[in-house]
Design a protein around this motif. Structure first.
Motif, PDB file in Angstrom:
ATOM      1  N   VAL A  38     -57.581 -70.022  70.041  1.00  0.00           N
ATOM      2  CA  VAL A  38     -57.685 -70.947  68.905  1.00  0.00           C
ATOM      3  C   VAL A  38     -59.151 -71.263  68.623  1.00  0.00           C
ATOM      4  O   VAL A  38     -59.598 -71.261  67.463  1.00  0.00           O
ATOM      5  N   LEU A  39     -59.935 -71.537  69.681  1.00  0.00           N
ATOM      6  CA  LEU A  39     -61.364 -71.829  69.512  1.00  0.00           C
ATOM      7  C   LEU A  39     -62.089 -70.628  68.906  1.00  0.00           C
ATOM      8  O   LEU A  39     -62.909 -70.787  67.989  1.00  0.00           O
ATOM      9  N   VAL A  40     -61.795 -69.431  69.425  1.00  0.00           N
ATOM     10  CA  VAL A  40     -62.427 -68.218  68.900  1.00  0.00           C
ATOM     11  C   VAL A  40     -62.093 -68.029  67.428  1.00  0.00           C
ATOM     12  O   VAL A  40     -62.960 -67.665  66.620  1.00  0.00           O
ATOM     13  N   THR A  41     -60.862 -68.299  67.046  1.00  0.00           N
ATOM     14  CA  THR A  41     -60.443 -68.139  65.649  1.00  0.00           C
ATOM     15  C   THR A  41     -61.201 -69.099  64.732  1.00  0.00           C
ATOM     16  O   THR A  41     -61.631 -68.717  63.640  1.00  0.00           O
ATOM     17  N   VAL A  42     -61.380 -70.344  65.196  1.00  0.00           N
ATOM     18  CA  VAL A  42     -62.117 -71.332  64.391  1.00  0.00           C
ATOM     19  C   VAL A  42     -63.569 -70.905  64.224  1.00  0.00           C
ATOM     20  O   VAL A  42     -64.130 -70.945  63.106  1.00  0.00           O
ATOM     21  N   VAL A  43     -64.199 -70.484  65.315  1.00  0.00           N
ATOM     22  CA  VAL A  43     -65.600 -70.043  65.242  1.00  0.00           C
ATOM     23  C   VAL A  43     -65.706 -68.776  64.402  1.00  0.00           C
ATOM     24  O   VAL A  43     -66.673 -68.597  63.641  1.00  0.00           O
ATOM     25  N   VAL A  48     -67.672 -66.183  59.429  1.00  0.00           N
ATOM     26  CA  VAL A  48     -67.443 -65.490  58.157  1.00  0.00           C
ATOM     27  C   VAL A  48     -68.104 -66.242  57.008  1.00  0.00           C
ATOM     28  O   VAL A  48     -68.821 -65.664  56.177  1.00  0.00           O
ATOM     29  N   LEU A  49     -67.879 -67.563  56.946  1.00  0.00           N
ATOM     30  CA  LEU A  49     -68.475 -68.369  55.878  1.00  0.00           C
ATOM     31  C   LEU A  49     -70.000 -68.384  55.982  1.00  0.00           C
ATOM     32  O   LEU A  49     -70.701 -68.329  54.964  1.00  0.00           O
ATOM     33  N   LEU A 226     -77.704 -63.511  59.319  1.00  0.00           N
ATOM     34  CA  LEU A 226     -76.615 -62.672  58.814  1.00  0.00           C
ATOM     35  C   LEU A 226     -76.208 -61.649  59.870  1.00  0.00           C
ATOM     36  O   LEU A 226     -75.012 -61.437  60.118  1.00  0.00           O
ATOM     37  N   GLY A 227     -77.204 -61.027  60.502  1.00  0.00           N
ATOM     38  CA  GLY A 227     -76.897 -60.069  61.558  1.00  0.00           C
ATOM     39  C   GLY A 227     -76.147 -60.709  62.710  1.00  0.00           C
ATOM     40  O   GLY A 227     -75.155 -60.156  63.206  1.00  0.00           O
ATOM     41  N   LEU A 228     -76.591 -61.900  63.143  1.00  0.00           N
ATOM     42  CA  LEU A 228     -75.895 -62.605  64.219  1.00  0.00           C
ATOM     43  C   LEU A 228     -74.467 -62.954  63.822  1.00  0.00           C
ATOM     44  O   LEU A 228     -73.524 -62.800  64.620  1.00  0.00           O
ATOM     45  N   ALA A 229     -74.293 -63.438  62.587  1.00  0.00           N
ATOM     46  CA  ALA A 229     -72.956 -63.818  62.127  1.00  0.00           C
ATOM     47  C   ALA A 229     -72.017 -62.616  62.097  1.00  0.00           C
ATOM     48  O   ALA A 229     -70.850 -62.707  62.510  1.00  0.00           O
ATOM     49  N   LEU A 230     -72.517 -61.471  61.637  1.00  0.00           N
ATOM     50  CA  LEU A 230     -71.667 -60.282  61.553  1.00  0.00           C
ATOM     51  C   LEU A 230     -71.320 -59.750  62.941  1.00  0.00           C
ATOM     52  O   LEU A 230     -70.197 -59.283  63.172  1.00  0.00           O
ATOM     53  N   ILE A 231     -72.291 -59.801  63.861  1.00  0.00           N
ATOM     54  CA  ILE A 231     -71.987 -59.416  65.247  1.00  0.00           C
ATOM     55  C   ILE A 231     -70.893 -60.328  65.811  1.00  0.00           C
ATOM     56  O   ILE A 231     -69.950 -59.873  66.468  1.00  0.00           O
ATOM     57  N   GLY A 232     -71.019 -61.615  65.524  1.00  0.00           N
ATOM     58  CA  GLY A 232     -70.001 -62.556  65.981  1.00  0.00           C
ATOM     59  C   GLY A 232     -68.641 -62.286  65.357  1.00  0.00           C
ATOM     60  O   GLY A 232     -67.617 -62.319  66.046  1.00  0.00           O
ATOM     61  N   VAL A 233     -68.609 -61.988  64.061  1.00  0.00           N
ATOM     62  CA  VAL A 233     -67.338 -61.720  63.371  1.00  0.00           C
ATOM     63  C   VAL A 233     -66.636 -60.515  63.987  1.00  0.00           C
ATOM     64  O   VAL A 233     -65.455 -60.573  64.358  1.00  0.00           O
ATOM     65  N   VAL A 234     -67.354 -59.401  64.097  1.00  0.00           N
ATOM     66  CA  VAL A 234     -66.743 -58.172  64.600  1.00  0.00           C
ATOM     67  C   VAL A 234     -66.376 -58.308  66.078  1.00  0.00           C
ATOM     68  O   VAL A 234     -65.280 -57.922  66.502  1.00  0.00           O
ATOM     69  N   GLY A 235     -67.288 -58.875  66.880  1.00  0.00           N
ATOM     70  CA  GLY A 235     -67.027 -59.004  68.307  1.00  0.00           C
ATOM     71  C   GLY A 235     -65.880 -59.953  68.606  1.00  0.00           C
ATOM     72  O   GLY A 235     -65.014 -59.654  69.441  1.00  0.00           O
ATOM     73  N   LEU A 236     -65.847 -61.097  67.926  1.00  0.00           N
ATOM     74  CA  LEU A 236     -64.753 -62.043  68.153  1.00  0.00           C
ATOM     75  C   LEU A 236     -63.432 -61.502  67.638  1.00  0.00           C
ATOM     76  O   LEU A 236     -62.365 -61.782  68.202  1.00  0.00           O
ATOM     77  N   ILE A 261     -55.138 -55.681  60.238  1.00  0.00           N
ATOM     78  CA  ILE A 261     -55.533 -57.083  60.447  1.00  0.00           C
ATOM     79  C   ILE A 261     -56.999 -57.174  60.852  1.00  0.00           C
ATOM     80  O   ILE A 261     -57.755 -58.009  60.328  1.00  0.00           O
ATOM     81  N   ILE A 262     -57.420 -56.306  61.773  1.00  0.00           N
ATOM     82  CA  ILE A 262     -58.817 -56.322  62.211  1.00  0.00           C
ATOM     83  C   ILE A 262     -59.736 -55.977  61.042  1.00  0.00           C
ATOM     84  O   ILE A 262     -60.793 -56.599  60.848  1.00  0.00           O
ATOM     85  N   ALA A 263     -59.356 -54.983  60.233  1.00  0.00           N
ATOM     86  CA  ALA A 263     -60.175 -54.606  59.074  1.00  0.00           C
ATOM     87  C   ALA A 263     -60.278 -55.765  58.080  1.00  0.00           C
ATOM     88  O   ALA A 263     -61.347 -56.004  57.500  1.00  0.00           O
ATOM     89  N   LEU A 264     -59.178 -56.473  57.880  1.00  0.00           N
ATOM     90  CA  LEU A 264     -59.207 -57.629  56.978  1.00  0.00           C
ATOM     91  C   LEU A 264     -60.173 -58.700  57.492  1.00  0.00           C
ATOM     92  O   LEU A 264     -60.927 -59.295  56.707  1.00  0.00           O
ATOM     93  N   LEU A 265     -60.173 -58.943  58.795  1.00  0.00           N
ATOM     94  CA  LEU A 265     -61.088 -59.934  59.362  1.00  0.00           C
ATOM     95  C   LEU A 265     -62.538 -59.507  59.200  1.00  0.00           C
ATOM     96  O   LEU A 265     -63.400 -60.299  58.808  1.00  0.00           O
ATOM     97  N   VAL A 266     -62.811 -58.223  59.489  1.00  0.00           N
ATOM     98  CA  VAL A 266     -64.183 -57.728  59.423  1.00  0.00           C
ATOM     99  C   VAL A 266     -64.711 -57.755  57.995  1.00  0.00           C
ATOM    100  O   VAL A 266     -65.903 -58.035  57.756  1.00  0.00           O
TER     101      VAL A 266
END
Length: 366
Positions: A38-43, A48-49, A226-236, A261-266
């Motif tokens: 749940v925490l990972v999903t919130v972060v 993403v935002l 932006l790079g950090l956020a995208l690494i976080g999005v894909v890794g999480l 689902i993973i592609a939609l998140l990324v």
């Protein structure tokens, strides 16, 4: 009050990417309990935002079409790294991982994102207007890359199954890199005007006046975040994928749903950025993001997996099934008819969304 709100926005968009990367380091490769998921999903949602915010700052500083190109390439590079990492983990499912991920990205961007942006832009402004020359060139490149990399392996005979031989895979990888390089040169140097937003009278919009242009320091800072956020999005997203897999399996759904689902998140950062551009009547920017992401996904993924296949022992299945080839053909035909007039109504957006819905339905019930 406005200054305080801007300060709060700047603070959270700076903190969340860093938090996402820290959380990624703490959870990578571990089995996550429900509370941590749940925490990972919130972060993940916050990352993403934040990625969308920083992408827009960079885009506003460098202008179009460079701004949309930065986001598309950044997301795809990290996506490719994720694919190769998962393929190195091995397993029977890794043989089709690259194919399923690339095809999912193509269907999501060319039908889901394009359909949403055309629908939002046309409903808000009457019709959605864009440059047919630039969008047509992008669509032609996507169609060629998809056919060479995902359709031809089904029909080649040098190797049994929907696989390329070594020489054929090398040709597909080099062709993908060359075509992608030619397109980027065309988009940013030779015919940059073809990819800029236009007015309803067909005049090119060379700059946006809706906000003050960010400083170079702000742009560089946003690029790093932006790079950090995208690494976080894909890794999480990879971190929560076991939970998604178990949920899909318990629901009795096909394993391909996990890839969707993973592609939609990324692809969420690009989707949100494209929708915001459509709301501002900058549909060309939305199409640059959507088609550019599809193109980068193929043009960078195929060479990467071709290189990785040198030390991978398992097969590399790239050929699409007959059902997916039919959906790809329908997407190319409908997209061509959408692009030719240079403007679209809600009908065109709805048609693309129905094709996307058909893809999702067939992923659930193949």
């Amino acid at each position: 009050m406005i200054t305080r709100l801007r300060g709060l926005a700047r603070a959270w968009t700076t903190a969340v990417p860093v938090l996402a990367v820290v959380l990624l380091g703490l959870t990578w490769g571990r089995s996550l309990p429900a509370a941590v998921v749940v925490l990972v999903t919130v972060v993940l949602a916050g990352a993403v935002l934040a990625a969308v915010h920083h992408a827009e700052v960079v885009a506003h500083r460098v202008g179009e079409p460079f701004g949309s190109l930065v986001l598309a390439i950044a997301v795809t590079v990290i996506e490719v790294a994720l694919i190769v990492t998962l393929m190195l983990d091995g397993g029977d499912k890794s043989a089709t991982l690259a194919r399923d991920t690339v095809f999912a990205a193509v269907m999501i961007t060319c039908n889901g994102v394009v359909g949403l942006c055309l629908l939002v832009g046309s409903l808000r402004h009457g019709t959605a207007v864009f440059n047919a020359e630039g969008t047509g060139a992008a669509l032609a490149t996507v169609a060629t890359l998809a056919t060479l990399s995902l359709v031809l392996p089904t029909f080649t005979t040098s190797k049994p199954g929907p696989e390329f031989s070594g020489v054929q895979l090398t040709f597909a990888a080099l062709s993908s890199l060359i075509l992608y390089g030619l397109f980027v040169t065309t988009q940013t140097v030779r015919h940059r005007d073809y990819f800029l937003p236009i007015t309803r009278q067909g005049e090119v919009i060379t700059a946006d006046d809706h906000a003050e242009r960010p400083t170079a320091r702000m742009a560089w800072s946003s690029l790093g975040l932006l790079g950090l956020a995208l690494i976080g999005v894909v890794g999480l997203a990879k971190g929560v994928s076991p939970t998604i897999e178990s949920g899909v399996a318990s629901a009795g759904l096909h394993h391909a749903v996990v890839g969707v689902i993973i592609a939609l998140l990324v692809l969420l950062p690009e989707t949100i950025a494209a929708l915001r551009s459509a709301r501002r009547d900058r549909v060309q920017t939305s199409l640059n993001l959507a088609l550019g992401s599809a193109m980068a996904s193929i043009g960078l993924t195929i060479p990467a997996v071709a290189l990785a296949s040198v030390w991978l022992s398992g097969p590399l299945v790239l050929g699409l099934s007959s059902t997916h080839m039919l959906l790809l053909l329908l997407t190319v035909v409908v997209s061509s008819l959408t692009v030719v007039p240079g403007r679209a109504t809600p009908l065109q957006g709805g048609v693309h969304l129905v094709i996307f819905a058909a893809y999702l339905e067939l992923a659930i019930n193949p």
